[in-house]
Design a protein around this motif. Structure first.
Motif, PDB file in Angstrom:
ATOM      1  N   ILE A 134       0.467  -1.251   0.101  1.00 46.03           N
ATOM      2  CA  ILE A 134      -0.073  -0.153   0.084  1.00 46.03           C
ATOM      3  C   ILE A 134       1.065   0.849  -0.415  1.00 46.03           C
ATOM      4  O   ILE A 134       0.388   2.315  -0.552  1.00 46.03           O
ATOM      5  N   ARG A 135       2.059   1.697   0.890  1.00 49.39           N
ATOM      6  CA  ARG A 135       2.759   2.460   0.371  1.00 49.39           C
ATOM      7  C   ARG A 135       3.712   3.011  -0.861  1.00 49.39           C
ATOM      8  O   ARG A 135       3.140   3.667  -0.675  1.00 49.39           O
ATOM      9  N   ARG A 136       4.395   1.875  -0.746  1.00 45.81           N
ATOM     10  CA  ARG A 136       4.243   1.697  -2.919  1.00 45.81           C
ATOM     11  C   ARG A 136       3.073   2.531  -3.606  1.00 45.81           C
ATOM     12  O   ARG A 136       4.178   3.461  -4.260  1.00 45.81           O
ATOM     13  N   LEU A 137       2.177   1.454  -3.532  1.00 51.10           N
ATOM     14  CA  LEU A 137       1.228   2.152  -4.609  1.00 51.10           C
ATOM     15  C   LEU A 137       0.375   4.285  -4.301  1.00 51.10           C
ATOM     16  O   LEU A 137       1.008   4.634  -4.876  1.00 51.10           O
ATOM     17  N   LEU A 138       0.549   3.872  -2.517  1.00 49.63           N
ATOM     18  CA  LEU A 138       0.898   5.163  -2.533  1.00 49.63           C
ATOM     19  C   LEU A 138       1.784   6.142  -3.104  1.00 49.63           C
ATOM     20  O   LEU A 138       1.467   7.726  -3.441  1.00 49.63           O
ATOM     21  N   SER A 139       3.091   5.979  -3.257  1.00 43.61           N
ATOM     22  CA  SER A 139       3.940   6.366  -3.403  1.00 43.61           C
ATOM     23  C   SER A 139       4.245   6.917  -5.120  1.00 43.61           C
ATOM     24  O   SER A 139       4.357   7.655  -5.379  1.00 43.61           O
ATOM     25  N   GLN A 140       3.249   5.766  -5.943  1.00 43.31           N
ATOM     26  CA  GLN A 140       3.732   5.725  -7.135  1.00 43.31           C
ATOM     27  C   GLN A 140       2.473   6.767  -7.926  1.00 43.31           C
ATOM     28  O   GLN A 140       2.767   7.246  -8.836  1.00 43.31           O
ATOM     29  N   ALA A 141       1.420   6.588  -7.058  1.00 44.49           N
ATOM     30  CA  ALA A 141       0.191   7.865  -7.075  1.00 44.49           C
ATOM     31  C   ALA A 141       0.318   8.992  -6.807  1.00 44.49           C
ATOM     32  O   ALA A 141      -0.755   9.369  -6.314  1.00 44.49           O
ATOM     33  N   SER A 142       1.208   9.745  -5.574  1.00 45.65           N
ATOM     34  CA  SER A 142       1.448  10.538  -5.437  1.00 45.65           C
ATOM     35  C   SER A 142       1.300  12.076  -5.374  1.00 45.65           C
ATOM     36  O   SER A 142       0.166  12.928  -5.398  1.00 45.65           O
ATOM     37  N   SER A 143       0.903  11.946  -7.198  1.00 42.94           N
ATOM     38  CA  SER A 143       0.820  13.308  -7.880  1.00 42.94           C
ATOM     39  C   SER A 143      -0.164  12.948  -8.777  1.00 42.94           C
ATOM     40  O   SER A 143      -1.091  13.554  -9.123  1.00 42.94           O
ATOM     41  N   LEU A 184       0.989   8.794   2.863  1.00 40.99           N
ATOM     42  CA  LEU A 184      -0.671   9.059   2.885  1.00 40.99           C
ATOM     43  C   LEU A 184      -0.104  10.826   2.662  1.00 40.99           C
ATOM     44  O   LEU A 184      -0.683  11.268   2.366  1.00 40.99           O
ATOM     45  N   GLY A 185       0.836  10.778   3.339  1.00 40.87           N
ATOM     46  CA  GLY A 185       0.843  13.078   3.768  1.00 40.87           C
ATOM     47  C   GLY A 185       1.365  13.434   2.809  1.00 40.87           C
ATOM     48  O   GLY A 185       1.807  14.466   1.966  1.00 40.87           O
ATOM     49  N   GLY A 186       2.045  11.627   1.702  1.00 44.90           N
ATOM     50  CA  GLY A 186       2.948  12.404   0.198  1.00 44.90           C
ATOM     51  C   GLY A 186       2.053  13.165  -1.238  1.00 44.90           C
ATOM     52  O   GLY A 186       2.899  12.545  -1.962  1.00 44.90           O
ATOM     53  N   CYS A 187       0.885  12.265  -1.192  1.00 51.28           N
ATOM     54  CA  CYS A 187       0.239  12.231  -2.035  1.00 51.28           C
ATOM     55  C   CYS A 187      -0.647  13.858  -2.080  1.00 51.28           C
ATOM     56  O   CYS A 187      -1.617  14.193  -1.271  1.00 51.28           O
ATOM     57  N   TRP A 188       0.067  14.837  -2.143  1.00 52.19           N
ATOM     58  CA  TRP A 188      -0.287  16.030  -2.286  1.00 52.19           C
ATOM     59  C   TRP A 188      -1.285  16.787  -3.434  1.00 52.19           C
ATOM     60  O   TRP A 188      -1.919  18.101  -2.923  1.00 52.19           O
ATOM     61  N   ALA A 189      -2.039  15.726  -4.084  1.00 52.11           N
ATOM     62  CA  ALA A 189      -3.164  16.072  -4.960  1.00 52.11           C
ATOM     63  C   ALA A 189      -4.531  15.732  -4.495  1.00 52.11           C
ATOM     64  O   ALA A 189      -5.671  15.748  -5.249  1.00 52.11           O
ATOM     65  N   LEU A 190      -4.118  14.799  -3.379  1.00 52.41           N
ATOM     66  CA  LEU A 190      -5.793  14.128  -3.324  1.00 52.41           C
ATOM     67  C   LEU A 190      -6.637  15.841  -2.454  1.00 52.41           C
ATOM     68  O   LEU A 190      -6.377  15.895  -1.423  1.00 52.41           O
ATOM     69  N   LYS A 191      -7.682  15.197  -2.740  1.00 49.58           N
ATOM     70  CA  LYS A 191      -8.969  16.166  -3.040  1.00 49.58           C
ATOM     71  C   LYS A 191      -9.895  15.701  -1.546  1.00 49.58           C
ATOM     72  O   LYS A 191     -10.541  15.971  -0.562  1.00 49.58           O
ATOM     73  N   SER A 192      -9.834  14.258  -1.486  1.00 52.75           N
ATOM     74  CA  SER A 192     -10.843  13.020  -0.149  1.00 52.75           C
ATOM     75  C   SER A 192      -9.904  11.715  -0.636  1.00 52.75           C
ATOM     76  O   SER A 192      -9.603  11.229  -0.573  1.00 52.75           O
ATOM     77  N   LEU A 193     -10.623  11.332   1.512  1.00 55.42           N
ATOM     78  CA  LEU A 193     -10.097  10.670   1.574  1.00 55.42           C
ATOM     79  C   LEU A 193     -10.958   9.521   2.644  1.00 55.42           C
ATOM     80  O   LEU A 193     -11.576  10.771   3.420  1.00 55.42           O
ATOM     81  N   ALA A 194     -11.644   9.018   2.793  1.00 54.27           N
ATOM     82  CA  ALA A 194     -12.058   8.109   3.337  1.00 54.27           C
ATOM     83  C   ALA A 194     -11.966   7.180   3.994  1.00 54.27           C
ATOM     84  O   ALA A 194     -10.621   6.483   3.428  1.00 54.27           O
ATOM     85  N   PHE A 195     -11.841   6.624   5.240  1.00 58.56           N
ATOM     86  CA  PHE A 195     -11.169   5.963   6.416  1.00 58.56           C
ATOM     87  C   PHE A 195     -12.079   6.020   7.945  1.00 58.56           C
ATOM     88  O   PHE A 195     -11.720   5.027   8.047  1.00 58.56           O
ATOM     89  N   ALA A 196     -13.732   5.593   7.075  1.00 58.81           N
ATOM     90  CA  ALA A 196     -14.673   5.412   7.980  1.00 58.81           C
ATOM     91  C   ALA A 196     -14.494   3.804   8.893  1.00 58.81           C
ATOM     92  O   ALA A 196     -13.759   2.623   7.518  1.00 58.81           O
ATOM     93  N   LEU A 197     -14.998   3.437   9.971  1.00 57.72           N
ATOM     94  CA  LEU A 197     -15.373   1.929  10.751  1.00 57.72           C
ATOM     95  C   LEU A 197     -14.034   1.482  10.399  1.00 57.72           C
ATOM     96  O   LEU A 197     -13.599   0.655  10.185  1.00 57.72           O
ATOM     97  N   ASN A 198     -12.887   1.905  10.857  1.00 58.28           N
ATOM     98  CA  ASN A 198     -11.424   0.957  10.989  1.00 58.28           C
ATOM     99  C   ASN A 198     -11.367   1.556  12.782  1.00 58.28           C
ATOM    100  O   ASN A 198     -12.063   3.210  13.069  1.00 58.28           O
TER     101      ASN A 198
END
Length: 553
Positions: free
Chosen positions: A416-425, A449-463
């Motif tokens: 997951i961390r590698r995936l977020l790094s690849q998709a960060s932009s 997660l903090g490196g995803c500088w283009a992120l507009k919405s984040l859903a983190f419910a039910l964790n």
């Protein structure tokens, strides 16, 4: 300022319907759009009908993405719009294209909007009624033509009979003087009238260059007959399937076209029939829900989807695709499924919900082009699936990613961390709801997660997060420059006692909150963190039912 003044004046004008006959004929065509918007906003169906029936332009677009807080058009106004389209066919209106994509609202919403199913049924009824009206007009014109033929033939016979009588009286010896028959132009006129439609059809075929496959020829012929092309999103289920089938197969003055097709609870054979009736051009997406397709059924449909060159979205929700059971020939069907997906050259969105295909993500995503939107909730993703996804050619182009309700642990966290790094932009919307993320796992994930500088919405419910973990999440979110919406989980401290140490998302959803705990205190504490961080544009909510990332743009 001028535009606001136009809106105010338009609302005042459409409010008095009794005076419309006196001024409508003098309205400049540039003001029709403002008046129509005012009529919809003020719920004036009579004004909507009169404006649409006299629409001065070739194209009319009603619908599209609504602004936040903007209500969907009223049901009566939509019905007046459709009725005016049918009436305008006999008035030689300038309208040629009606685009109502996105016009539908939620059934039972504020202002009595028309839902997708109701709008689809109304559209199909309109198409069939327009066809019946055109047939009645043709019958009337046919009767007139037959009367004209009869009158011409009677007149010709009468002139011939008179000529024969006159010729018989003018005999001179053995030589007979005959009166020449009536002018040949009459017979030519009759033949010309009889063959006019056939010659016109041949001329149109020559000009439009009819050719190619049988389906393309049929589509071009139908388009030649149509006066108005109606473009809409269609919602079809078992109750409306027959009506939609009839409307799509009807050729007449209205031609129904589809942008997004949503089908629910209908068979593979019925879906196949609909796809064969839809025009090849214009279909952008198909959404299949609660239909028992099976892997074999989906593999059968995919070749049909390749006939739509603009298709860029495929969504399959609860379609009973399960390969965990031992079926003969399952691997061959999966290969057919993969090959069928690969034929969708323009596919950019793939949504697979609750299909239970663990370990098969590499096979499903073997597409030549990268995806931009990927929704994989309830998919039982394995560590191998997530490892493939993080290294695939899709990772760097993803704009939306939903892997909710897929259990994450310390073994899958590196992927997951590698995936977020690849998709960060590129990543703009991310959903990790119900993934079993604890405080410890969240601590390892937050830097990526903090490196995803283009992120507009984040859903983190039910964790299962404690208040301390939730505060860490909000502090990280406050530092993300583009983030505007955060769906956060209720902290474990807000629940009544009795939860297990690692509760599942289903347990968190059903477990009652502690009445002694003031939930507003949690919200106030989180908003205080935002104020301290100087972040005023981030919206926090724990309302899972009303959170919809599709409405966040």
């Amino acid at each position: 300022m001028a535009q606001s003044l136009v809106r105010l004046c338009a609302k005042e004008v459409v409010s008095d319907h009794s005076s419309s006959p006196s001024w409508l004929r003098w309205v400049p065509r540039e003001l029709y759009r403002a008046l129509l918007e005012a009529a919809f906003a003020c719920r004036r169906p009579l004004a909507v009908g009169e404006l649409v029936q006299r629409w001065p332009e070739r194209t009319l677009r009603v619908g599209g993405r609504r602004k936040p807080g903007q209500a969907a058009p009223n049901r009566l106004c939509i019905q007046a719009l459709l009725l005016a389209i049918v009436k305008g066919l006999s008035d030689q209106s300038a309208l040629q294209v009606l685009d109502i994509c996105g016009l539908q609202g939620d059934e039972g919403g504020v202002g009595d909007p028309m839902g997708g199913w109701s709008l689809t049924v109304a559209l199909c009824t309109m198409v069939v009624q327009a066809r019946a009206g055109a047939q009645r007009t043709q019958r009337i014109e046919g009767d007139r033509e037959r009367k004209r033929f009869s009158a011409l033939e009677s007149e010709r016979d009468l002139k011939r009979e008179r000529g024969q009588r006159k010729g018989g009286k003018e005999l001179h010896g053995d030589r007979e003087k005959t009166v020449p028959p009536g002018p040949a132009s009459e017979e030519e006129q009759i033949k010309g009238i009889r063959r006019r439609m056939e010659m016109e059809r041949k001329r149109v075929n020559a000009e439009t260059g009819l050719g190619g496959s049988k389906r393309e020829i049929e589509e071009k012929e139908a388009n030649c007959d149509a006066l108005v092309h109606v473009r809409a999103d269609l919602f079809v289920n078992a109750r409306s399937w027959e009506r939609v089938r009839v409307a799509l197969g009807t050729s007449g003055p209205l031609k129904l076209q589809c942008r997004y097709l949503r089908v629910e609870e209908i068979s593979v054979a019925s879906i196949r029939t609909l796809l064969n009736l839809l025009p090849c051009r214009g279909l952008l997406g198909i959404d299949v829900r609660y239909s028992s397709l099976g892997v074999a059924g989906l593999a059968e449909l995919l070749p049909l989807l390749s006939a739509f060159p603009e298709l860029n979205s495929l969504r399959l929700h609860y379609c009973n695709l399960d390969i965990r059971r031992d079926h003969l020939g399952q691997e061959e069907v999966l290969r057919d499924l993969s090959q069928g997906l690969a034929q969708l050259k323009e596919l950019r969105r793939l949504s697979l919900t609750a299909l239970r295909l663990p370990g098969q993500l590499r096979l499903l995503l073997s597409l030549p082009q990268p995806l931009e939107i990927m929704e994989l909730p309830y998919l039982s993703l394995s560590p191998a699936d997530l490892a493939y996804l993080s290294c695939s050619h899709h990772a760097s182009t993803l704009q939306q990613l939903d892997i909710s309700e897929n259990r994450l642990d310390k073994d899958t966290l590196p992927s997951i961390r590698r995936l977020l790094s690849q998709a960060s932009s590129s990543l703009q919307h991310l959903s990790l709801s119900g993934c079993g993320l604890t405080d410890a796992l969240l601590g390892h994930l937050l830097p990526s997660l903090g490196g995803c500088w283009a992120l507009k919405s984040l859903a983190f419910a039910l964790n299962p997060l404690s208040m301390a973990g939730l505060l860490d999440l909000v502090r990280t979110a406050a530092r993300m420059p583009s983030l505007r919406h955060l769906l956060y989980p209720n902290p474990l401290e807000d629940y009544q006692p009795g939860l297990p140490d690692l509760p599942s998302s289903a347990q968190l959803l059903d477990w009652p909150l502690n009445e002694a705990t003031d939930v507003n205190m949690t919200s106030s504490q989180l908003n205080r963190v935002l104020i301290e961080s100087g972040c005023s544009e981030l919206f926090l909510t724990c309302d899972l039912l009303n959170y919809d990332k599709d409405l966040l743009e």
